[in-house]
Every structure is written in C-alpha cells, then in structure tokens.
Design an enzyme around this catalytic site. Structure first.
Site, PDB file in Angstrom:
ATOM      1  N   GLU A  10      -0.698  -9.216  -0.521  1.00  0.00           N
ATOM      2  CA  GLU A  10      -2.127  -9.448  -0.218  1.00  0.00           C
ATOM      3  C   GLU A  10      -2.955  -9.450  -1.501  1.00  0.00           C
ATOM      4  O   GLU A  10      -3.890 -10.237  -1.653  1.00  0.00           O
ATOM      5  CB  GLU A  10      -2.614  -8.383   0.770  1.00  0.00           C
ATOM      6  CG  GLU A  10      -1.947  -8.553   2.138  1.00  0.00           C
ATOM      7  CD  GLU A  10      -2.325  -7.465   3.121  1.00  0.00           C
ATOM      8  OE1 GLU A  10      -1.968  -6.289   2.871  1.00  0.00           O
ATOM      9  OE2 GLU A  10      -2.974  -7.770   4.129  1.00  0.00           O
ATOM     10  N   ALA A  59       0.872  -1.171   0.000  1.00  0.00           N
ATOM     11  CA  ALA A  59       0.000   0.000   0.000  1.00  0.00           C
ATOM     12  C   ALA A  59       0.911   1.223   0.000  1.00  0.00           C
ATOM     13  O   ALA A  59       2.064   1.149   0.437  1.00  0.00           O
ATOM     14  CB  ALA A  59      -0.871  -0.016   1.248  1.00  0.00           C
ATOM     15  N   GLU A  66       4.618  -5.305   7.278  1.00  0.00           N
ATOM     16  CA  GLU A  66       3.846  -4.260   7.973  1.00  0.00           C
ATOM     17  C   GLU A  66       4.305  -4.004   9.403  1.00  0.00           C
ATOM     18  O   GLU A  66       4.258  -2.868   9.866  1.00  0.00           O
ATOM     19  CB  GLU A  66       2.348  -4.617   7.973  1.00  0.00           C
ATOM     20  CG  GLU A  66       1.644  -4.351   6.648  1.00  0.00           C
ATOM     21  CD  GLU A  66       1.669  -5.534   5.696  1.00  0.00           C
ATOM     22  OE1 GLU A  66       2.520  -6.440   5.866  1.00  0.00           O
ATOM     23  OE2 GLU A  66       0.847  -5.556   4.768  1.00  0.00           O
ATOM     24  N   GLY A 110       0.593  -4.945   1.021  1.00  0.00           N
ATOM     25  CA  GLY A 110      -0.627  -4.969   0.203  1.00  0.00           C
ATOM     26  C   GLY A 110      -0.400  -5.609  -1.163  1.00  0.00           C
ATOM     27  O   GLY A 110      -1.353  -6.102  -1.779  1.00  0.00           O
TER      28      GLY A 110
HETATM   29  N1  CO8 Z   1       4.582   3.082  -0.667  1.00  0.00           N
HETATM   30  C1  CO8 Z   1       4.966   4.233  -1.215  1.00  0.00           C
HETATM   31  N2  CO8 Z   1       6.107   4.384  -1.907  1.00  0.00           N
HETATM   32  C2  CO8 Z   1       6.877   3.282  -2.072  1.00  0.00           C
HETATM   33  C3  CO8 Z   1       6.525   2.035  -1.513  1.00  0.00           C
HETATM   34  C4  CO8 Z   1       5.307   1.961  -0.790  1.00  0.00           C
HETATM   35  N3  CO8 Z   1       4.871   0.818  -0.256  1.00  0.00           N
HETATM   36  N4  CO8 Z   1       7.506   1.147  -1.806  1.00  0.00           N
HETATM   37  C5  CO8 Z   1       8.418   1.817  -2.514  1.00  0.00           C
HETATM   38  N5  CO8 Z   1       8.043   3.094  -2.692  1.00  0.00           N
HETATM   39  C6  CO8 Z   1       8.757   4.169  -3.392  1.00  0.00           C
HETATM   40  C7  CO8 Z   1       9.959   4.664  -2.579  1.00  0.00           C
HETATM   41  O1  CO8 Z   1       9.532   5.607  -1.625  1.00  0.00           O
HETATM   42  C8  CO8 Z   1      10.807   5.265  -3.666  1.00  0.00           C
HETATM   43  O2  CO8 Z   1      10.277   6.521  -4.025  1.00  0.00           O
HETATM   44  P1  CO8 Z   1      11.220   7.857  -4.001  1.00  0.00           P
HETATM   45  O3  CO8 Z   1      12.279   7.567  -5.017  1.00  0.00           O
HETATM   46  O4  CO8 Z   1      10.277   8.947  -4.385  1.00  0.00           O
HETATM   47  O5  CO8 Z   1      11.746   7.940  -2.619  1.00  0.00           O
HETATM   48  C9  CO8 Z   1      10.570   4.332  -4.866  1.00  0.00           C
HETATM   49  O6  CO8 Z   1       9.356   3.652  -4.572  1.00  0.00           O
HETATM   50  C10 CO8 Z   1      11.678   3.319  -5.048  1.00  0.00           C
HETATM   51  O7  CO8 Z   1      11.854   2.626  -3.817  1.00  0.00           O
HETATM   52  P2  CO8 Z   1      13.287   2.438  -3.124  1.00  0.00           P
HETATM   53  O8  CO8 Z   1      14.202   3.549  -3.494  1.00  0.00           O
HETATM   54  O9  CO8 Z   1      13.048   2.180  -1.672  1.00  0.00           O
HETATM   55  O10 CO8 Z   1      13.784   1.105  -3.863  1.00  0.00           O
HETATM   56  P3  CO8 Z   1      14.789   0.028  -3.290  1.00  0.00           P
HETATM   57  O11 CO8 Z   1      15.138  -0.863  -4.433  1.00  0.00           O
HETATM   58  O12 CO8 Z   1      15.908   0.660  -2.538  1.00  0.00           O
HETATM   59  O13 CO8 Z   1      13.915  -0.805  -2.213  1.00  0.00           O
HETATM   60  C11 CO8 Z   1      11.950  -1.949  -1.416  1.00  0.00           C
HETATM   61  C12 CO8 Z   1      12.831  -1.563  -2.630  1.00  0.00           C
HETATM   62  C13 CO8 Z   1      12.709  -2.928  -0.542  1.00  0.00           C
HETATM   63  C14 CO8 Z   1      10.691  -2.615  -1.955  1.00  0.00           C
HETATM   64  C15 CO8 Z   1      11.597  -0.672  -0.613  1.00  0.00           C
HETATM   65  O14 CO8 Z   1      11.074   0.303  -1.505  1.00  0.00           O
HETATM   66  C16 CO8 Z   1      10.588  -0.887   0.467  1.00  0.00           C
HETATM   67  O15 CO8 Z   1      10.925  -1.422   1.522  1.00  0.00           O
HETATM   68  N6  CO8 Z   1       9.319  -0.469   0.242  1.00  0.00           N
HETATM   69  C17 CO8 Z   1       8.276  -0.534   1.219  1.00  0.00           C
HETATM   70  C18 CO8 Z   1       7.780  -1.960   1.361  1.00  0.00           C
HETATM   71  C19 CO8 Z   1       6.705  -2.022   2.417  1.00  0.00           C
HETATM   72  O16 CO8 Z   1       6.932  -1.763   3.580  1.00  0.00           O
HETATM   73  N7  CO8 Z   1       5.504  -2.410   1.996  1.00  0.00           N
HETATM   74  C20 CO8 Z   1       4.385  -2.536   2.882  1.00  0.00           C
HETATM   75  C21 CO8 Z   1       3.643  -1.273   2.912  1.00  0.00           C
HETATM   76  S1  CO8 Z   1       2.384  -1.268   4.145  1.00  0.00           S
HETATM   77  C22 CO8 Z   1       1.141  -2.127   3.460  1.00  0.00           C
HETATM   78  O17 CO8 Z   1       1.213  -2.598   2.367  1.00  0.00           O
HETATM   79  C23 CO8 Z   1      -0.086  -2.245   4.302  1.00  0.00           C
HETATM   80  C24 CO8 Z   1      -1.131  -3.091   3.612  1.00  0.00           C
HETATM   81  C25 CO8 Z   1      -2.369  -3.089   4.406  1.00  0.00           C
HETATM   82  C26 CO8 Z   1      -3.001  -1.755   4.327  1.00  0.00           C
HETATM   83  C27 CO8 Z   1      -4.332  -1.747   4.944  1.00  0.00           C
HETATM   84  C28 CO8 Z   1      -4.920  -0.368   4.842  1.00  0.00           C
HETATM   85  C29 CO8 Z   1      -3.925   0.718   5.103  1.00  0.00           C
END
Ligand code: CO8
Length: 257
Positions: free
Chosen positions: A115, A66, A135, A112
């Site tokens: 999911e 998400a 999460e 998400g």
């Molecule tokens: N949300 C928003 N932006 C994201 C997300 C995300 N989940 N994942 C990546 N991005 C963005 C980064 O912020 C970055 O943007 P910017 O360049 O503007 O800063 C761009 O994508 C590229 O990402 P990275 O530079 O971090 O790329 P890396 O190769 O270094 O890392 C990863 C890749 C490991 C995937 C890393 O991006 C990461 O850890 N992302 C987050 C993963 C995460 O925690 N996902 C779970 C999110 S919470 C969720 O899904 C809850 C679901 C249930 C919700 C229920 C209702 C709310």
C-alpha cells in the site's frame, strides 16, 4: 535529520529515505509512520530536494506490512482510528505530495508495504521482489488504501484476485499487470531509481506538482480531473518556471529550475 526507524540522505537533489527496521522486515509500526510523515514534511519545503526515493533496508524486504504485533489486541475503534490516521498522515500525504516519490521495492512489499509503494507516484522493483495483500489471512482487509489503489493500478478483476486469494506475485508478474513501472536486477535498483529521479529533477518543480495534482484529481470522488487540469495549466503561466522554461527554449539552452 535523525530518526529511530529511518535513514535519510540527500544528494544531487534526490532524497533517499530508507525504512530501517530490518529485523522486522521493515514492518510499519506507528512510530515509523509518524517519522515518515515528519521526514517527508521537512523535505517538502527543502528546495534543494526535487525527488524522494523510498526504500527498505537490507536485501530481503521493502516493507512486510503494518506491524502485526502492534495491533494484535485492537478493537473496532482502535482499528478504525489506526487506518484513518495512517491514510491521512502518510498514504494520502504521499499520493498528493508536492514532489515525485519513487518506491524502490527491494524485496517483500506486503500489506501496508505494498500500500505504501502504491501511494508513491512510481514504483521500480528488484527482480527478487514479491508483492501481495495478505490481510485476509489475518481476518483483515487492506486498510491503508489498498482496496482502492490496487484496483486503480491493475483493474478491478486483478485486484479482487490478489486481495481475495492473498497470494504474492513475483516482480515480473507485477510488471505485466502495471503494478510496477520497471523490474531491474537487485544490485541495479537504486541506480535505476536515481537515474529516473535525476531526469525528473531537471524539470520544473511547479509543473511537476501541478501534474501530480491533475492526474490525482481524476481519481477523486466529486472532482473533475479535466477542470483541475485546465486550472493547473492556467496557473503555470503565472510562474517563474514557465518564463524560464520558454525563454530557455527560445535561447536554445537547457532551463535552470
Ligand atoms: N509485522 C510485524 N513483524 C513482522 C511482519 C509484520 N508485518 N512481517 C515480518 N515480521 C517479523 C517476523 O515476526 C519476524 O520477527 P521475529 O524474528 O521476532 O519473529 C521477522 O520479521 C522475520 O520474519 P520471518 O521470520 O517471518 O521471515 P520469513 O522469511 O520466514 O517470512 C514473510 C517472510 C513471508 C514476509 C513473513 O514474515 C510474513 O508473512 N510476514 C507478514 C506479512 C503480512 O501478513 N503482512 C501484512 C500485515 S497486515 C497489514 O499490513 C495491514 C495493512 C493495513 C493496516 C490498516 C491499519 C491497521
């Protein structure tokens, strides 16, 4: 169909929906969730479409979760509403969809994103895919059905380990656990999904929908899956697909559904 965050293409009875926010690793913001619902709804009544493939754009990510930036300042009520609306409009909608939805997991499937893949009827992953529910690292828990569907797919102990450790697993491990149906080289991912989809597309759409309903019924609180199966089985006898399927068998030809 034109969308801000999706690409939709239809060919040979297969619709491919590509989540197209590569700079955000295809993270699911509210607009993307709404568009996915809209696209699926439109495809549900399109008789030319028998199977839907769902994938992410680029070679790095299916869906990285998400959109964290969108809910970073939410309170209790907004968080609850976000999860409830998302589950109803997209995740439950896909699980109970009238046609098979195959997730082509082409990279990160996190939070998400995993999911979303788990709500699909079948998952095929590329060999570079990484899957996880991170999460708890954000002070959250999976909110789009992950605590339930992961346990259904891989068992409670493995689900607990993945959710509580927040560790990502590689595609091969996901395959061993039964979290994905197949793992293929990335360059073959879409062709593999299309090959499976084209086999499903030959079968009775009515029977496919009845099968999805019956399998799902066994996982629903208060529903008797065996009873639903009997009802759905019986209803099949009243369909044109049944007449065509059995007639084709007797006439030693392939059915045309
Ligand atoms: N949300 C928003 N932006 C994201 C997300 C995300 N989940 N994942 C990546 N991005 C963005 C980064 O912020 C970055 O943007 P910017 O360049 O503007 O800063 C761009 O994508 C590229 O990402 P990275 O530079 O971090 O790329 P890396 O190769 O270094 O890392 C990863 C890749 C490991 C995937 C890393 O991006 C990461 O850890 N992302 C987050 C993963 C995460 O925690 N996902 C779970 C999110 S919470 C969720 O899904 C809850 C679901 C249930 C919700 C229920 C209702 C709310």
């Amino acid at each position: 169909m034109e969308f801000n965050n999706l690409l939709v293409a239809i060919e040979d009875k297969i619709a491919q929906i590509t989540i197209n926010r590569p700079k955000q690793l295809n993270a699911l913001n509210k607009e993307t969730i709404a568009e996915l619902h809209e696209a699926l709804k439109a495809l549900s009544s399109n008789e030319e479409v028998r199977v839907v493939l769902l994938t992410g754009s680029g070679e790095k990510s299916f869906v990285a979760g998400a959109d964290i930036k969108e809910f970073a300042d939410f309170g209790v009520n907004e968080g609850t509403e976000l999860a409830a609306k998302g589950q109803e409009s997209l995740f439950d909608y896909i699980e109970n969809y009238c046609k098979p939805v195959i997730a082509a997991v082409n990279g990160f499937a996190l939070g998400g994103g995993l999911e979303l893949a788990m709500a699909c009827q079948v998952r095929i992953a590329s060999d570079n895919a990484k899957l996880g529910l991170p999460e708890v690292t954000l002070g959250l828990i999976p909110g789009y059905g992950g605590t339930q569907r992961l346990a259904q797919l891989v068992g409670k102990g493995r689900a607990m380990e993945m959710i509580l450790s927040a560790q990502m697993i590689k595609a091969d491990r996901a395959y061993e656990m039964g979290l994905v149906n197949h793992v293929v080289p990335q360059e073959e991912l879409l062709a593999s999904c299309q090959s499976l989809a084209s086999k499903m597309a030959l079968n009775s759409p009515n029977a496919i929908h009845a099968a999805i309903k019956s399998v799902n019924a066994g996982f629903k609180e208060g529903m008797d899956g065996y009873k639903v199966e009997i009802e759905e089985f019986g209803k099949c006898f009243g369909t044109a697909d049944f007449v065509e399927g059995t007639t084709a068998f007797m006439e030693k030809r392939k059915p045309q559904f």
